[in-house]
Write a protein that holds these residues in place. Structure first.
Motif: not given
Length: 303
Positions: A163-168, A174-185, A188-191, A247-251
């Motif tokens: 419900q409050t997933d960090s990847v969402c 800052p831009q560094t965080l924006v870039d990291l979220q786009q690259k790694h999060h 996962i949401v799309e999958w 966690g689900l993507a890892l499983m």
């Protein structure tokens, strides 16, 4: 009789997951520094502040409470096939869970059986509190997750993370965080959206983030099909990553252990890129996350 009693004590200890006091004390000190920096820095995200606060409180508790010392009492470790399953032997006696149930590993998971035996064989004079992660997950599955009521409660708890997933949660600065979220999060949401045919909401406001009842119901169906061992692995992975979707993507083998660990540490990585690494603290965090996620991934294979 003495060996069985001591084995029971070791089994209970194996499931605690309490780190050694020295490591806990170091982590408490380092966590305090990180918490101070995060709240002082106005650009720090609320999510990182909340996670660091929780980390600091936990580390403080661990530093004040020494784990009990359990000494190795067995000389030999082995694996034996019985009735199509595997049992782990200490001095030719099968290991048992804290509830006294014999540990049996599915015949399809022979590699896991040997890995678990390796955990016990690698113990030296004192049983390490962090050194039986596979055994801990197996104990959890046997003693708790065959009960349908407990399973339902665990699934409900895990879906709260969704419900409050960090990847969402998407930050704008800052831009560094924006870039990291786009690259790694974002992947996962799309999958998850494509794999389960659901619409997953993303936002920059944690208080506005809520997933649809349809998405929650679909993921509940998926997780309820998991075996007790796979559910135990998911539970540990979700609580470690603070993310249901990681966690689900890892499983489901959509993420490797390293990819899951990186995704779980995006906010911390952003802070590290800006302020640098805090010696020892980040090393401890990095190793602990990878150990737990690695154990979860191992037990989930063919589970």
């Amino acid at each position: 009789m003495l060996g069985t009693a001591m084995l029971h004590r070791a089994a209970v200890y194996a499931g605690t997951g309490v780190p050694r006091a020295s490591a806990g004390a170091r982590h408490a000190l380092c966590a305090g520094h990180r918490l101070h920096d995060a709240f002082k820095d106005k650009s720090s995200s609320p999510g990182l502040q909340h996670r660091l606060l929780s980390s600091e409180m936990a580390a403080d508790t661990l530093a004040k409470n020494k784990a009990p010392v359990i000494r190795r009492f067995w000389k030999t470790t082995g694996v034996e096939e019985r009735d199509g399953n595997y049992v782990i032997l200490l001095d030719k006696r099968p290991i048992k869970t804290p509830d006294g149930k014999q540990v049996q590993i599915s015949g399809s998971q022979g590699t896991l059986a040997w890995l678990v035996a390796g955990e016990w064989e690698s113990q030296t004079e004192v049983v390490g509190s962090h050194s039986l992660p596979l055994t801990s997950l197996i104990f959890r599955s046997i003693d708790g997750l065959y009960d349908p009521h407990v399973r339902a409660e665990v699934v409900d708890k895990l879906l709260k993370y969704f419900q409050t997933d960090s990847v969402c949660l998407r930050e704008e600065y800052p831009q560094t965080l924006v870039d990291l979220q786009q690259k790694h999060h974002a992947p996962i949401v799309e999958w998850a959206s494509d794999a389960y045919g659901i619409d997953i909401q993303s936002t920059d406001n944690i208080f506005a983030l809520r997933q649809s009842s349809q998405a929650v119901a679909r993921l509940r169906e998926v997780v309820l099909e998991f075996s007790p061992l796979k559910l135990a692995a998911l539970e540990r992975a979700v609580m470690t990553a603070k993310s249901f979707l990681i966690g689900l993507a890892l499983m489901e083998q959509r993420l490797s252990v390293e990819e899951a660990a990186i995704a779980a540490q995006v906010e911390a990585s952003s802070q590290t890129q800006r302020w640098g690494e805090l010696e020892n603290a980040h090393d401890i965090d990095n190793a602990a996350i990878r150990q737990i996620l690695g154990a979860s991934a191992c037990v989930a294979l063919d589970a």
